[in-house]
Write a protein that holds these residues in place. Sequence first.
Motif, PDB file in Angstrom:
ATOM      1  N   ASP A   2       0.841  -1.349  -0.038  1.00 17.26           N
ATOM      2  CA  ASP A   2       0.158   0.114  -0.149  1.00 17.26           C
ATOM      3  C   ASP A   2       0.819   1.141   0.285  1.00 17.26           C
ATOM      4  O   ASP A   2       2.312   0.633  -0.032  1.00 17.26           O
ATOM      5  N   ARG A   4       1.482   3.203   1.824  1.00 17.13           N
ATOM      6  CA  ARG A   4       1.825   4.139   3.516  1.00 17.13           C
ATOM      7  C   ARG A   4       3.700   3.223   2.896  1.00 17.13           C
ATOM      8  O   ARG A   4       4.172   3.626   3.987  1.00 17.13           O
ATOM      9  N   GLN A   5       3.332   2.228   2.796  1.00 15.93           N
ATOM     10  CA  GLN A   5       4.563   1.087   3.307  1.00 15.93           C
ATOM     11  C   GLN A   5       4.980   1.374   2.084  1.00 15.93           C
ATOM     12  O   GLN A   5       6.379   1.945   2.146  1.00 15.93           O
ATOM     13  N   ILE A   7       6.380   4.596   1.012  1.00 20.53           N
ATOM     14  CA  ILE A   7       6.464   6.192   1.469  1.00 20.53           C
ATOM     15  C   ILE A   7       7.481   5.678   2.545  1.00 20.53           C
ATOM     16  O   ILE A   7       8.980   5.760   2.189  1.00 20.53           O
ATOM     17  N   GLY A   8       7.153   4.288   3.578  1.00 21.40           N
ATOM     18  CA  GLY A   8       8.321   4.041   4.180  1.00 21.40           C
ATOM     19  C   GLY A   8       9.513   3.383   3.389  1.00 21.40           C
ATOM     20  O   GLY A   8      10.740   3.686   4.380  1.00 21.40           O
ATOM     21  N   VAL A  39       7.445   5.643  10.577  1.00 26.51           N
ATOM     22  CA  VAL A  39       7.132   5.891   8.724  1.00 26.51           C
ATOM     23  C   VAL A  39       7.378   4.861   8.094  1.00 26.51           C
ATOM     24  O   VAL A  39       7.050   4.219   6.823  1.00 26.51           O
ATOM     25  N   GLY A  42       5.660   1.939   8.230  1.00 27.03           N
ATOM     26  CA  GLY A  42       4.367   2.035   7.129  1.00 27.03           C
ATOM     27  C   GLY A  42       3.063   2.420   8.073  1.00 27.03           C
ATOM     28  O   GLY A  42       2.060   1.479   7.568  1.00 27.03           O
ATOM     29  N   GLU A  44       2.379   4.405   9.591  1.00 25.74           N
ATOM     30  CA  GLU A  44       2.169   5.827   9.270  1.00 25.74           C
ATOM     31  C   GLU A  44       1.631   6.802   8.342  1.00 25.74           C
ATOM     32  O   GLU A  44       1.671   6.022   7.843  1.00 25.74           O
ATOM     33  N   ASN A  45      -0.064   7.707   8.958  1.00 23.87           N
ATOM     34  CA  ASN A  45      -0.378   7.752   7.540  1.00 23.87           C
ATOM     35  C   ASN A  45      -0.094   9.164   7.530  1.00 23.87           C
ATOM     36  O   ASN A  45      -0.823  10.660   7.891  1.00 23.87           O
ATOM     37  N   VAL A  46       0.720   9.455   7.177  1.00 22.53           N
ATOM     38  CA  VAL A  46       1.820  11.097   7.049  1.00 22.53           C
ATOM     39  C   VAL A  46       1.150  11.575   6.319  1.00 22.53           C
ATOM     40  O   VAL A  46      -0.209  11.676   5.173  1.00 22.53           O
TER      41      VAL A  46
END
Length: 88
Positions: A2, A4-5, A7-8, A39, A42, A44-46
């Motif tokens: 997803d 978040r993952q 981005i992390g 983060v 994955g 956190e919803n930054v």
Amino acid sequence: MDVRQTIGWNVRRLRVAKGLSQERLALEASLDRSYVGRVERGLENVTVSTLEALANAMGVHVSALFDEVDPKASKPEPLRSGRKPKPA
């Protein structure tokens, strides 16, 4: 994977490539170190502001945090733990 993952994964990949610890990145981005860790995992919803702070601290464009991750890629290697030796 997803968003978040993704981005992390990219935060960790870029941070390690720049030789920054989570603590140093957090300090440069005015964030808490444990938040940076979440983060990268994955969890956190930054916000857009946080993405901008992380990207600026690493000297990359925000779009680099959204780069597609190759599903076959291995996890970015962690930095060597411990303090760097003092220059002589």
